[in-house]
Design a protein around this motif. Structure first.
Motif, PDB file in Angstrom:
ATOM      1  N   GLN A  54      -8.917 -15.951  52.706  1.00 19.22           N
ATOM      2  CA  GLN A  54      -8.401 -17.436  53.175  1.00 19.22           C
ATOM      3  C   GLN A  54      -7.109 -17.519  52.358  1.00 19.22           C
ATOM      4  N   LEU A  55      -6.301 -16.658  52.270  1.00 17.90           N
ATOM      5  CA  LEU A  55      -5.059 -16.752  51.586  1.00 17.90           C
ATOM      6  C   LEU A  55      -3.596 -16.673  52.721  1.00 17.90           C
ATOM      7  N   ALA A  56      -2.830 -17.310  52.415  1.00 20.41           N
ATOM      8  CA  ALA A  56      -1.674 -17.327  53.247  1.00 20.41           C
ATOM      9  C   ALA A  56      -0.860 -16.246  53.133  1.00 20.41           C
ATOM     10  N   ARG A  79       1.973 -22.444  48.588  1.00 15.58           N
ATOM     11  CA  ARG A  79       0.553 -23.141  48.023  1.00 15.58           C
ATOM     12  C   ARG A  79      -0.056 -22.058  46.840  1.00 15.58           C
ATOM     13  N   LEU A 108      -7.442 -24.709  48.765  1.00 17.00           N
ATOM     14  CA  LEU A 108      -6.392 -25.234  48.022  1.00 17.00           C
ATOM     15  C   LEU A 108      -6.411 -25.987  46.930  1.00 17.00           C
TER      16      LEU A 108
END
Lengths: 394, 394
Positions: A54-56, A79, A108
């Motif tokens: 779940q990382l960008a 982020r 987050l």
């Protein structure tokens, strides 16, 4: 989302099981950020690996000082995410008991323009946002669903760093004459963000570390040192002439003894006693330095990985190499700093070294400097932290 | 965490049930931020209220244009949280079908130094961080666990605003001569953050709204208007002399017709046709204006709440009050702007008005301007948005 993506290197493991399991009640969990993929792999002996995706973007990993929280800094996507490592330190008054529960992705933690230097100091974190020249400070001990974020804003965006000291903060001041260049000063702020005293000069500042109550910054011509107990002054230790050409740009601080280490030029490591007028020693390698750190369990020992693939054990006080082994393939230092170079951290009496292009995590004894185990890791394992220790049995 | 904290006002409800349930397939969900407590109450007929208390401080609420996401801006604690309203618009090609599922708290959305103006435009949001003078832009349609945040950084911290237009952005430029004062200019940025053309003057800018493809900013001496289809120029509409002393500092934009409304001075509302050279009309109230908005379902209608407690229905095109009722207790306008004043929003053919000091949510018909229902809300209901509409029955 859990994916099974690797198996422990069984033959190696069988061979070395005795050494790795020397202490039956010791457990270590490795968190490994991939170089290309936006994912973190969690590796722990006896458990299936877990993949968090779940990382960008691929993330730089950091661990809180108590080992309970993992932070994933994603600079270009603006982020920082956070996970619980599963490690819990239970306060028993005279000692802390260690328990290991399942790791848990939290999501987050911070957003900001180009979060870069991420300094964990005590129970606080200061995330410097290069894009705005601001720092977001969070009390990690109060981390919950609605934690508060405190901001300090400098006069301009810059590649800076801040060290949170509860009621005070050390923070770089931007170079207003040459925007975009490295900062030339550190300022001391009180809890209201007001500057105390004058600016402290540190030309071309890059690199920061703490050791006991000392905080050091690497400057182009020396080391700037603060004492947490008296922030009204600082000391500047110029690099000795005998160190030769170069500067330090990465520092590490001793955890068991007040002591600092740093890179110097391309192929040296320096060791710094910052008491009084300070003293420097240095070790020259035969190949460029890739990375070097003090052993957090014993600040008298340093380990350095060099571009010829060797891992060196160094007596930090005498600055002498005491042992070297072939640990990785040679590293091409002509590639930029963000190339998939190996990196390492410490896990009790082991070094945990990731070699991205070999898809491997290598566990190496700090004592004998022997490769005990090679664990296959899918992808390009790149940024590593380790949480663990001797678990409580009562 | 769910808490039962209120009951629908049964006697009122029984009396007016016919009116409120005029459309059996219409459902509205009210999200109400408390003035003192760090909590949001979710109210929906037929369901127990839900209280979300994972906030760091009392929040200002905003709703995405599609009604699917709720944002809670917590200025002094440096964070914005997000929740799913439960509303889902299912694309059926020629129309969108509305479904209502359970609302769900999601948690942290953005952090930043003093997030203030939070502009939702199309499927994007631009959160202006006054403390750094930067704006965090997120594509709300791509909201997931690892959404990307894009930053634009102005030259200095200021109380600013940005309007995201996909490949462009309108953003205030700080007043470098008088730091801390309101901005005097708007700049047009391309997708790389490069300024297009000159600065557009708007002295003392405060207040922004969009209507169709027009974007308007309220300046001290007039309204600055951009057309999304041609950002190479802007139009400036000076306030007419007949409007008297004052300025606008809050704007609203028509959703069904291209039209703007705003406050003006203490006790006027203005209506602005921004086509061509523009034209202004105004309505003068007998008491100071508390808040006034265009009806999103019919831009020809405006509603205004005044300090004498009256709610007025206004023909926006002729700027004539067509009906007034006593809606709340008188409001003390000597208190600062952050005092617990009533506020209202729209929910289909109802106005949903919260009166913090009366612990009440009042549902008022836009047609008859009749109070149909008074719902007790514990605490001081203060910031309100409503998500809902005609649900799909196929």
């Amino acid at each position: 989302m859990k994916k099974k993506i690797l198996a422990f290197g069984v033959s190696t493991f069988a061979l070395m099981a005795g050494a790795v399991n020397a202490s039956a009640d010791e457990a270590w969990r490795y968190f490994i950020g991939d170089h290309e993929k936006a994912q973190i792999t969690v590796i722990e002996q006896g458990n299936d690996p877990i993949v968090w995706d779940q990382l960008a973007e691929p993330a730089r990993l950091h661990l809180s000082e108590d080992g309970e929280l993992l932070f994933a800094v994603q600079r270009s996507k603006g982020r920082v995410d956070v996970a619980e490592t599963g490690l819990h330190v239970e306060d028993h008054g005279d000692h802390g008991d260690l328990h290991l529960e399942a790791p848990a992705w939290q999501g987050l933690f911070l957003t900001g323009a180009r979060p870069t230097h991420f300094v964990l100091h005590g129970d606080e974190v200061a995330a410097f946002m290069d894009g705005t020249g601001s720092v977001a400070k969070v009390d990690v001990s109060a981390f919950d669903d609605a934690f508060e974020v405190n901001y300090t804003v400098t006069d301009a965006p810059h590649h800076g760093v801040a060290v949170p000291l509860h009621d005070h903060m050390l923070i770089t001041a931007p170079n207003m004459e040459e925007p975009g260049s490295l900062p030339n000063h550190v300022q001391v702020l009180d809890k209201d963000g007001e500057q105390l005293g004058d600016l402290h000069e540190c030309k071309g500042l890059h690199g920061e570390a703490s050791s006991m109550h000392k905080i050091a910054f690497a400057c182009i011509d020396g080391i700037l040192v603060f004492d947490e107990d008296d922030l009204s002054k600082s000391a500047f230790l110029p690099y000795l002439e005998e160190l030769g050409e170069g500067r330090s740009g990465r520092l590490d601080g001793g955890k068991t003894v007040q002591f600092f280490a740093g890179n110097f030029g391309k192929d040296k490591m320096i060791f710094i006693d910052v008491e009084g007028e300070g003293s420097f020693t240095s070790v020259q390698f035969e190949a460029p330095l890739v990375s070097g750190y003090l052993n957090p369990a014993n600040s008298g020992e340093a380990f350095a990985h060099t571009a010829d693939g060797k891992l060196h054990k160094i007596d930090a006080f005498s600055a002498k190499i005491v042992a070297s082994i072939d640990a990785t393939a040679p590293v091409d230092m002509e590639q930029p700093w963000y190339a998939p170079r190996p990196n390492f951290t410490f896990a009790g009496d082991h070094i945990a070294l990731v070699e991205p292009l070999a898809n491997a995590l290598k566990l190496i004894s700090t004592d004998e400097l022997a490769v005990l185990e090679v664990i296959d890791v899918a992808g390009k394992p790149y940024s590593i932290v380790a949480a663990g220790g001797h678990l409580s049995d009562h």
